[in-house]
Design an enzyme around this catalytic site. Structure first.
Site, short mmCIF file in Angstrom:
data_model
loop_
_atom_site.label_atom_id
_atom_site.label_comp_id
_atom_site.label_asym_id
_atom_site.label_seq_id
_atom_site.Cartn_x
_atom_site.Cartn_y
_atom_site.Cartn_z
N CYS A 23 0.86 -1.18 0.00
CA CYS A 23 0.00 0.00 0.00
C CYS A 23 0.90 1.23 0.00
O CYS A 23 2.00 1.20 -0.54
CB CYS A 23 -0.95 -0.02 1.19
N ALA A 24 0.48 2.31 0.62
CA ALA A 24 1.24 3.55 0.55
C ALA A 24 2.57 3.48 1.28
O ALA A 24 3.54 4.12 0.88
CB ALA A 24 0.40 4.70 1.11
#
Length: 629
Positions: free
Chosen positions: A26-27
């Site tokens: 993810c981020a």
């Protein structure tokens, strides 16, 4: 530490690639699903340079590496087979049960799309503003081009989901993409739009539009992945590379059109029928149910079954009493994202939550749901509660929709009918949804990603500084004449952009290990290699300038990546005279690629050197906690 070295260290410390079921990011996090989390060394991972922290949540082993997570993820693909699209076992969550397993699958499938989804959502929101203010009209070609950029992700969502689902469940990514492309193929679209009766060998097919859909392609790729593994087991090795894809295409596209596509329609229609009956029985209860569940329906793609109901009611009756309650869910998830923005200490998450809040206010909730609230879980639940509260108010107020449009600030006028009846209830309902969700999110909290800078600062505060200077010696890997690095006819080396070091003009065509260490990179062209010492010195030995163009000619490698070697071990042989005859300089840079970790890199050899004679002295300074040797 280089991304490749960090990637190797991570793979090793999570128990090796055989212990990895799946990996997405993810981020800020690498999200592993492991066969056995006990095999992972969480303590050593957290102490590894470049890793912020490690979290275990929702059946995932999460390694937080910060903003450079895409680079580390790609490096893992280079140094291991973890990201291979074929040949892996089922990646579905193990150890998760019930809703937890569903959330794991959803987050794994949608997590890789978060960045582009956020960007597309922001652009869509800006276009909505521009259109409503009259700055750009939908008929303007400028608007059309920008809208294509914003909407293409959502229109072609089955293609992107084919990729992420195939990775999650271990299917062939290219076959999955081909099946998704078949669903969007112009001929198939025409059969739907023109209402052409369709069958497959006499079996009738209910055609539907597959753009922006979720369930059909996810179901198709999951089944495809299972079938693929069976085919690969029973089909002979010599022909399975093309026979298996043939079987998958022949079976899966018709099966998707006949079964998985209609499933989404029938499920959605069943829900629509139930909701119409519910609104007739109790508007307050029905509004609460729809306000709570709308985003769940969106996640699974079955909300499309309700869209025709909304449109038909407006077309036939001039109004629709079901759709308004769904707007409560939109503003509830907006409020939850806003609560995350207020609560989080992580700058990247704060920025993401802020932009997602803005786009969700204009009806684009994908970045808020998939990027913020759903991965954090508790904010998503807060949004469900807030949506139920607002939906109940809107349902009881009897609010009606008089036109089609995604619920958002700029589309509120579609709910304003003759005399404004029910419109105040809508305003109250969406306000309550937003506030309840935001407040609940702030109170309930969530697992906040650790900020890299914060971790570094905290570590510095906790430690008592004691400067320890250590020296390490690099021995000459080549026999020849020592020259300054500035004399290398290549700016990347001469300018020390690659790191500090020295160069050698070889007299013999041998490269030996400059210390006991591990081979981290063995270039396919055989002209260069990288080795790391037990103390962390990273050395690049590059034989000649532009010798990569020889494509391995005149080179013989005796090592592979991951080999443990002793000082003086033969690593590489090369033909000095032949390389020079081809017109390539043989001057060989010996570079310390992690030079920034040393306070001094001092050449200790001049003139002629032999193999294993002292070449460089590396001096490093470090801070250690008081009382720790």
């Amino acid at each position: 530490m280089s991304n490749e070295k960090l990637a190797k260290e991570i793979v090793h410390l999570v128990g090796g690639e055989k212990n990895v079921i799946s990996l997405v990011h993810c981020a800020t996090r690498l999200r592993f699903v492991l066969k056995d989390e006990a095999k992972a060394d969480k303590g050593k991972l957290e102490k590894t340079d470049g890793i912020i922290t490690v979290k275990q949540s929702g059946g995932q082993f999460q390694v937080v590496v910060g903003n450079k997570v895409p680079e580390v993820y790609n490096a893992i693909g280079k140094v291991s087979n973890i990201l291979n699209e074929t040949g892996k076992e089922d990646h579905s969550a193990k150890g998760n049960k019930g809703f937890g397993a569903v959330i794991d699958v959803i987050s794994s499938i949608f997590a890789p799309l978060l960045g582009v989804m956020a960007g597309s959502g922001i652009l869509k929101g800006l276009l909505l503003i521009a259109s409503n203010l009259g700055w750009l009209l939908p008929k303007d070609t400028t608007y059309m081009i920008l809208y294509a950029a914003a909407d293409s992700l959502f229109y072609f969502l089955p293609l992107l989901l084919a990729v992420t689902t195939a990775r999650k469940f271990g299917g062939n990514i290219f076959v999955a993409l081909t099946i998704a492309g078949g669903l969007l193929y112009p001929t198939i679209v025409t059969l739907k739009t023109e209402g052409t009766p369709t069958d497959f060998f006499g079996i009738p097919i209910v055609m539907m539009s597959y753009s922006s859909t979720v369930i059909p392609i996810i179901l198709a790729v999951i089944v495809m992945s299972k079938l693929e593994k069976w085919c690969n087991r029973v089909i002979h090795e010599s022909v399975k590379n093309f026979i298996t894809p043939l079987i998958l295409l022949v079976i899966m596209l018709p099966l998707t059109l006949m079964v998985f596509g209609p499933v989404g329609v029938y499920v959605g229609n069943a829900i629509a029928t139930a909701l119409v009956a519910a609104f007739s029985f109790s508007p307050l209860l029905a509004g609460a149910i729809l306000g709570a569940c709308w985003q769940l329906l969106v996640i699974f793609g079955v909300h499309w079954g309700l869209i025709p109901v909304f449109i038909n009611n407006i077309a036939v009756n001039g109004r629709d009493g079901i759709k308004p309650a769904a707007s409560a869910s939109v503003f509830a998830q907006t409020g939850a994202a806003f609560g995350v923005m207020l609560k989080t200490k992580n700058k990247k998450l704060k920025t993401l939550a802020g932009s997602a809040t803005l786009t969700a206010l204009f009806g684009i909730t994908e970045p808020a749901v998939y990027g913020v609230t759903l991965p954090l879980k508790r904010p998503f639940i807060a949004g469900i509660i807030g949506g139920a509260a607002g939906g109940a108010i809107i349902g009881q107020a009897g609010t009606q929709a008089f036109a089609s449009g995604a619920p958002g600030l700029l589309t509120l006028p579609i709910f304003y009918g003759p005399g404004g009846q029910g419109f105040p209830g809508l305003i109250l309902g969406i306000t309550v949804s937003f506030l309840v969700s935001a407040i609940l999110t702030y109170i309930l909290g969530f697992e906040d990603p650790v900020e890299e800078e914060e971790t570094t600062n905290n570590s510095a505060k906790e430690s008592t500084s004691t400067v320890v200077v250590s020296n390490e010696e690099v021995l000459s890997p080549i026999e020849g004449t020592v020259v300054a690095l500035s004399e290398v006819p290549d700016p990347a080396f001469a300018s020390e952009a690659m790191g500090k070091g020295i160069a050698i003009q070889p007299t013999t065509g041998r490269v030996v290990a400059p210390f006991d260490g591990t081979i981290t990179v063995a270039f396919k062209k055989k002209h260069a290699l990288a080795i790391v010492s037990p103390h962390g010195a990273e050395v690049l030995i590059h034989v000649g300038v532009d010798t990569v163009k020889l494509d391995g000619k005149y080179f013989t490698s005796h090592i592979k990546e991951g080999d443990e070697v002793k000082a003086g071990d033969l690593l590489l042989e090369f033909d000095v005279e032949q390389i020079r005859a081809e017109g390539y300089p043989t001057i060989t840079p010996v570079i310390i690629t992690n030079s920034s970790q040393y306070v001094e890199i001092l050449p200790i050899a001049q003139g002629e050197v032999t193999e294993q004679s002292p070449l460089l002295k590396l001096s490093s300074a470090s801070n250690e906690k008081e009382g720790i040797a």
